[in-house]
Scaffold this active site. Structure first.
Site, short mmCIF file in Angstrom:
data_model
loop_
_atom_site.label_atom_id
_atom_site.label_comp_id
_atom_site.label_asym_id
_atom_site.label_seq_id
_atom_site.Cartn_x
_atom_site.Cartn_y
_atom_site.Cartn_z
N TYR A 199 4.97 11.88 -4.88
CA TYR A 199 6.36 11.83 -5.74
C TYR A 199 6.42 12.97 -7.06
CZ TYR A 199 6.06 7.63 -3.00
OH TYR A 199 6.17 6.87 -2.17
N ASP B 135 7.47 -7.10 6.43
CA ASP B 135 6.74 -5.98 6.01
C ASP B 135 5.71 -6.74 4.92
OD1 ASP B 135 5.48 -3.94 4.75
OD2 ASP B 135 7.01 -2.56 4.41
N LYS C 102 -2.35 -1.35 3.11
CA LYS C 102 -2.88 -1.47 1.82
C LYS C 102 -4.30 -2.32 1.61
CE LYS C 102 0.97 0.11 -0.92
NZ LYS C 102 2.38 0.22 -0.44
N TYR D 261 11.46 -1.46 0.06
CA TYR D 261 10.69 -0.21 0.34
C TYR D 261 9.69 -0.40 1.61
CZ TYR D 261 7.57 3.48 0.18
OH TYR D 261 6.50 4.63 0.16
#
Ligand code: PLP
Length: 427
Positions: free
Chosen positions: A19, A248, A277, A147
């Site tokens: 980002y 998710d 993750k 997200y």
């Protein structure tokens, strides 16, 4: 040897960071090593990691059991292709994941990142309906503020504003966006919260392959905690209207919210569960999509037969071996009490932030603590201030949050919460 300044100059001129733009004008801090909850910077400073390296290293850095599992696996093989071959770490990790997740989830597809795990679930959902003779079901229903990753299909179901959909509007698939849930985790449920989701489903279910969202906690899209009843009702509506459900749990999985998986708050089993993750404890990049017999078995009967997806590094043995050890480690102690203790401490120690002028809301769920500001913070200015306080946090937008490693000690957590208070007080 290169000086620290040379390293930073090369980095700024040539290395793209997440980002960021090139050349990178945001500060980056060079890391020498990391151990336990601490990140050791090359300039000699040591930071307490309050974000677990983007929510991954739940057991800290260099945990002896993970390091040992990695060494043992490297001595055998670090990688072997998965097409036509298989190995113990993949099979054992599959068995472990199936045992940890709701019973209906029986089949595991491994990949290297969360975004791809989401892509895989979305592709499978479309192909499932193709297999069942309903090829027009190719769209997705999701909720705002979500997200799901940065690849194209995942991006198409991210919040349209945060995800900058306008930039990619000609290439992104058009999806259906329900209003984000408003009833928070611990408030009384209100029926109308599900209305927007239900209305879209009623109107467009013929074209919708699956609904996809993060159960109970919306993470990178706003750190919002919403009511489990929303998840329960969404699941019931999906069943009623012949739409699959993708949950998710890439951020929420493996204990973070106080349950092993956040869907357990609602006692809901999805058709697809995406994990990533914390799966490998932050050791390697590994993710997976779990699905049901009902979904998988449609493939054998379908015209296309196979599922056309196969990452080069699928089920990398090193990543699988470390992940297996990480999950065994998680099961070896009373992680529920650990998360409860972190939750209690975060609630007590972040509460004083509520009275600060800049603060709009303070909320805590499991090992997630959030201080939401009225206005977006200047991250460029704030991040170095946390470093000066000896803690590593990565605030974004209006959100300053911590998702610490589970192994954090109370005094270390206090260092994080007091740094948050001190810095927010100065805004
Ligand atoms: C981080 C995240 C992803 C994307 O995972 P990557 O490994 O960064 O591709 C997807 N969904 C959720 C909920 C996440 O938090």
């Amino acid at each position: 040897m290169q000086s620290l300044q040379q390293l930073l100059d090369l980095d700024r001129l040539h290395v793209w960071h997440p980002y960021a733009a090139m050349p990178n004008l945001l500060p980056v801090f060079p890391v020498e090593s990391a151990q336990g909850v601490r990140i050791q910077l090359m300039d000699g400073r040591s930071l307490i990691d309050g974000v677990s390296s983007w929510w991954t290293c739940i057991h800290g850095y260099n945990h002896p059991r993970l390091t040992q599992a990695a060494h043992a696996q490297i001595d055998r093989m670090s990688h072997v292709m998965f097409g036509g071959l298989t190995h113990q770490p993949a099979v054992d990790l599959t068995a472990k994941l199936i045992a940890m997740t709701p019973t209906e989830l029986q089949h595991v597809f491994f990949c290297d990142s969360g975004s791809v795990a989401v892509e895989v679930a979305m592709k499978m959902a479309i192909q499932y309906w193709y297999n069942r003779g309903l090829p027009q079901k190719q769209h997705f229903l999701t909720i705002r503020n979500g997200y799901h990753g940065d690849t194209f299909a995942a991006m198409s179901v991210c919040d349209p504003v945060n995800g900058m959909h306008h930039l990619f509007r000609n290439i992104l698939s058009q999806q259906y966006f329900a209003e984000a849930p408003q009833v928070t985790f611990d408030r009384d449920w209100q029926e109308r919260d599900i209305d927007s989701f239900a209305a879209l489903l009623v109107a467009h279910h013929d074209r919708i392959a699956a609904a996809i969202f993060e159960p109970v906690v919306q993470n990178a899209g706003g750190m919002r905690f919403y009511h489990p009843e929303y998840v329960r009702q969404a699941k019931a509506l999906c069943e009623q209207y012949n739409v699959l459900l993708i949950l998710d749990e890439i951020a929420t999985g493996f204990g973070r919210t106080g349950k092993l998986f956040a869907c357990e708050h609602a006692a809901v089993c999805p058709d697809f569960l995406c994990v990533g993750k914390a799966l490998s404890g932050g050791f390697m990049s590994l993710a997976a999509t779990l699905t049901t017999r009902e979904v998988s078995e449609s493939f054998a009967a379908g015209k296309a037969g196979v599922f056309m997806h196969g990452p080069t590094f699928m089920a990398n043995p090193l990543a699988c071996a470390v992940s297996l050890e990480n999950l065994a480690l998680l099961e070896s102690y009373d992680w529920q009490s650990t998360i409860r203790a972190i939750e209690t401490q975060l609630k007590t120690e972040l509460e004083p932030c509520r009275s600060l002028a800049a603060v709009k809301d303070v909320r805590v769920l499991g090992a997630i603590g959030v201080v939401e500001l009225h206005d977006p913070a200047n991250m460029q200015a704030i991040q170095p201030r946390f470093v000066e306080e000896g803690v590593w946090l990565r605030p974004f937008g209006r959100l300053i949050y911590t998702m610490p490693p589970y192994i954090i000690q109370p005094s270390e957590l206090t260092a994080i919460t007091s740094a948050i208070y001190k810095i927010v007080a100065r805004i």
